[in-house]
Design a protein around this motif. Structure first.
Motif, mmCIF file in Angstrom:
data_model
loop_
_atom_site.group_PDB
_atom_site.id
_atom_site.type_symbol
_atom_site.label_atom_id
_atom_site.label_comp_id
_atom_site.label_asym_id
_atom_site.label_seq_id
_atom_site.Cartn_x
_atom_site.Cartn_y
_atom_site.Cartn_z
ATOM 1 N N ARG A 172 47.595 13.816 84.210
ATOM 2 C CA ARG A 172 46.468 14.698 84.498
ATOM 3 C C ARG A 172 45.684 14.153 85.689
ATOM 4 O O ARG A 172 45.206 13.024 85.642
ATOM 5 C CB ARG A 172 45.607 14.732 83.251
ATOM 6 N N PRO A 173 45.516 14.948 86.733
ATOM 7 C CA PRO A 173 44.694 14.489 87.852
ATOM 8 C C PRO A 173 43.207 14.650 87.538
ATOM 9 O O PRO A 173 42.803 15.578 86.841
ATOM 10 C CB PRO A 173 45.106 15.417 88.998
ATOM 11 N N LEU A 174 42.419 13.714 88.042
ATOM 12 C CA LEU A 174 40.967 13.795 87.952
ATOM 13 C C LEU A 174 40.423 13.632 89.364
ATOM 14 O O LEU A 174 41.017 12.948 90.192
ATOM 15 C CB LEU A 174 40.404 12.710 87.030
ATOM 16 N N HIS A 175 39.282 14.243 89.614
ATOM 17 C CA HIS A 175 38.661 14.182 90.936
ATOM 18 C C HIS A 175 37.411 13.306 90.846
ATOM 19 O O HIS A 175 36.481 13.616 90.096
ATOM 20 C CB HIS A 175 38.292 15.600 91.406
ATOM 21 N N LEU A 176 37.399 12.202 91.597
ATOM 22 C CA LEU A 176 36.259 11.294 91.610
ATOM 23 C C LEU A 176 35.091 11.953 92.332
ATOM 24 O O LEU A 176 35.224 12.405 93.459
ATOM 25 C CB LEU A 176 36.632 9.992 92.323
ATOM 26 N N THR A 177 33.926 12.019 91.662
ATOM 27 C CA THR A 177 32.746 12.620 92.282
ATOM 28 C C THR A 177 31.633 11.616 92.533
ATOM 29 O O THR A 177 30.733 11.879 93.315
ATOM 30 C CB THR A 177 32.184 13.775 91.422
ATOM 31 N N ASP A 178 31.680 10.450 91.859
ATOM 32 C CA ASP A 178 30.635 9.448 92.061
ATOM 33 C C ASP A 178 31.106 8.101 91.548
ATOM 34 O O ASP A 178 31.811 8.020 90.537
ATOM 35 C CB ASP A 178 29.357 9.858 91.316
ATOM 36 N N THR A 179 30.705 7.049 92.256
ATOM 37 C CA THR A 179 30.903 5.670 91.817
ATOM 38 C C THR A 179 29.685 4.892 92.248
ATOM 39 O O THR A 179 29.239 5.019 93.390
ATOM 40 C CB THR A 179 32.155 5.028 92.461
ATOM 41 N N ARG A 180 29.149 4.105 91.310
ATOM 42 C CA ARG A 180 28.016 3.249 91.682
ATOM 43 C C ARG A 180 27.965 2.037 90.764
ATOM 44 O O ARG A 180 28.494 2.046 89.648
ATOM 45 C CB ARG A 180 26.715 4.015 91.670
ATOM 46 N N LYS A 181 27.294 1.019 91.246
ATOM 47 C CA LYS A 181 27.113 -0.213 90.495
ATOM 48 C C LYS A 181 25.904 -0.056 89.580
ATOM 49 O O LYS A 181 24.887 0.503 89.973
ATOM 50 C CB LYS A 181 26.888 -1.360 91.482
ATOM 51 N N LEU A 182 26.028 -0.561 88.354
ATOM 52 C CA LEU A 182 24.914 -0.608 87.415
ATOM 53 C C LEU A 182 24.599 -2.075 87.155
ATOM 54 O O LEU A 182 25.484 -2.827 86.728
ATOM 55 C CB LEU A 182 25.263 0.059 86.087
ATOM 56 N N GLY A 183 23.366 -2.478 87.401
ATOM 57 C CA GLY A 183 22.996 -3.870 87.184
ATOM 58 C C GLY A 183 23.777 -4.777 88.110
ATOM 59 O O GLY A 183 24.037 -4.442 89.270
ATOM 60 N N ASP A 184 24.189 -5.932 87.581
ATOM 61 C CA ASP A 184 24.924 -6.911 88.388
ATOM 62 C C ASP A 184 26.436 -6.801 88.272
ATOM 63 O O ASP A 184 27.155 -7.285 89.130
ATOM 64 C CB ASP A 184 24.514 -8.337 87.979
ATOM 65 N N GLY A 185 26.935 -6.163 87.202
ATOM 66 C CA GLY A 185 28.371 -6.220 87.010
ATOM 67 C C GLY A 185 29.047 -4.992 86.457
ATOM 68 O O GLY A 185 30.268 -4.946 86.350
ATOM 69 N N LEU A 186 28.296 -3.967 86.074
ATOM 70 C CA LEU A 186 28.905 -2.754 85.543
ATOM 71 C C LEU A 186 29.175 -1.766 86.671
ATOM 72 O O LEU A 186 28.450 -1.735 87.661
ATOM 73 C CB LEU A 186 27.985 -2.089 84.518
ATOM 74 N N VAL A 187 30.207 -0.962 86.503
ATOM 75 C CA VAL A 187 30.527 0.082 87.479
ATOM 76 C C VAL A 187 30.587 1.417 86.743
ATOM 77 O O VAL A 187 31.223 1.529 85.685
ATOM 78 C CB VAL A 187 31.863 -0.186 88.200
ATOM 79 N N HIS A 189 31.614 5.364 86.970
ATOM 80 C CA HIS A 189 32.440 6.354 87.662
ATOM 81 C C HIS A 189 32.221 7.723 87.028
ATOM 82 O O HIS A 189 32.129 7.827 85.800
ATOM 83 C CB HIS A 189 33.938 6.032 87.531
ATOM 84 N N THR A 190 32.192 8.755 87.843
ATOM 85 C CA THR A 190 32.157 10.123 87.345
ATOM 86 C C THR A 190 33.366 10.866 87.917
ATOM 87 O O THR A 190 33.605 10.827 89.128
ATOM 88 C CB THR A 190 30.859 10.844 87.773
ATOM 89 N N TYR A 191 34.087 11.542 87.040
ATOM 90 C CA TYR A 191 35.281 12.304 87.425
ATOM 91 C C TYR A 191 35.153 13.724 86.886
ATOM 92 O O TYR A 191 34.634 13.943 85.801
ATOM 93 C CB TYR A 191 36.557 11.709 86.815
ATOM 94 N N GLU A 192 35.689 14.677 87.623
ATOM 95 C CA GLU A 192 35.877 16.028 87.122
ATOM 96 C C GLU A 192 37.331 16.193 86.744
ATOM 97 O O GLU A 192 38.224 15.694 87.432
ATOM 98 C CB GLU A 192 35.531 17.071 88.207
ATOM 99 N N PHE A 193 37.591 16.871 85.628
ATOM 100 C CA PHE A 193 38.962 17.180 85.247
ATOM 101 C C PHE A 193 39.461 18.312 86.140
ATOM 102 O O PHE A 193 38.776 19.312 86.316
ATOM 103 C CB PHE A 193 39.045 17.581 83.785
ATOM 104 N N VAL A 194 40.619 18.141 86.727
ATOM 105 C CA VAL A 194 41.214 19.148 87.602
ATOM 106 C C VAL A 194 42.026 20.090 86.733
ATOM 107 O O VAL A 194 42.884 19.674 85.955
ATOM 108 C CB VAL A 194 42.099 18.485 88.684
ATOM 109 N N ARG A 195 41.762 21.381 86.851
ATOM 110 C CA ARG A 195 42.474 22.381 86.056
ATOM 111 C C ARG A 195 43.788 22.738 86.716
ATOM 112 O O ARG A 195 43.915 22.836 87.887
ATOM 113 C CB ARG A 195 41.645 23.656 85.912
#
Length: 195
Positions: A172-187, A189-195
């Protein structure tokens, strides 16, 4: 029209099982083991904003019971604002065995999961968050009912355990819409499911 948003925490190797260690899984407890104070502050802020913006929660029975049992603890450890919203938000639990839910504002969906969730998407206008509930998550993905995946990656590897995408049959393909760092070590990611 509702939007099904799967929101999950996972280790770097994709394990989602037993983040708090309460289930007795040998590699459990990774949530606090791999996150620092700043990480947890950023995680709480993101989680609280996400929950406040949602219209409803969609959960499996075990996840519903897990959250319900921990709400007094979460009120103190996480955020009173988050806990208040978790208690007051409309909750829909997919279960064939739960008959009388004890958690406030809970409706049981006990028919065909795909049909019930499709109807829920038509009735609810806004985001419907899915926390935990990995068996349900797999059903939502297989039935093309999930719209978005929000994934917080914790910087650690546990080597074994249940993963979010275990048992999913199709590629299943997903489309990355956002990536950012949280705090010092968490990442995050937000993806949309591609229909």
């Amino acid at each position: 029209m509702g939007k099904i948003v799967i929101s999950a925490n996972a280790t770097l190797d994709g394990v989602v099982q037993d983040p708090d260690g309460a289930e007795g899984f040998a590699a459990g407890g990774w949530f606090h083991r791999f996150a620092s104070g700043k990480d947890l502050e950023a995680w709480v802020a993101r989680e609280t904003a996400e929950t406040l913006a949602a219209e409803a929660l969609l959960l499996g029975r075990r996840s519903s019971e897990w959250f319900e049992a921990r709400m007094p603890e979460f009120d103190v450890r996480v955020s009173p604002e988050w806990a208040d919203r978790m208690n007051s938000i409309a909750k829909y639990v997919v279960s064939s065995t739960l008959e009388e839910p004890r958690w406030s504002n809970t409706t049981v969906l006990n028919g065909d999961a795909a049909k019930e969730v499709s109807e829920l998407k038509r009735r609810v206008d806004g985001e419907i968050l899915v926390y935990g509930s990995y068996q349900l998550v797999r059903t939502l993905m297989e039935q093309n009912l999930a719209d978005e995946l929000r994934l917080v990656i914790f910087p650690g590897v546990v080597g074994t355990g249940e993963r979010l995408f275990d048992g999913t049959g199709d590629q299943r393909p997903l489309h990355l819409t956002d990536t950012r760092k949280l705090g010092d070590g968490l990442v995050f990611h937000t993806y949309e499911f591609v229909r």
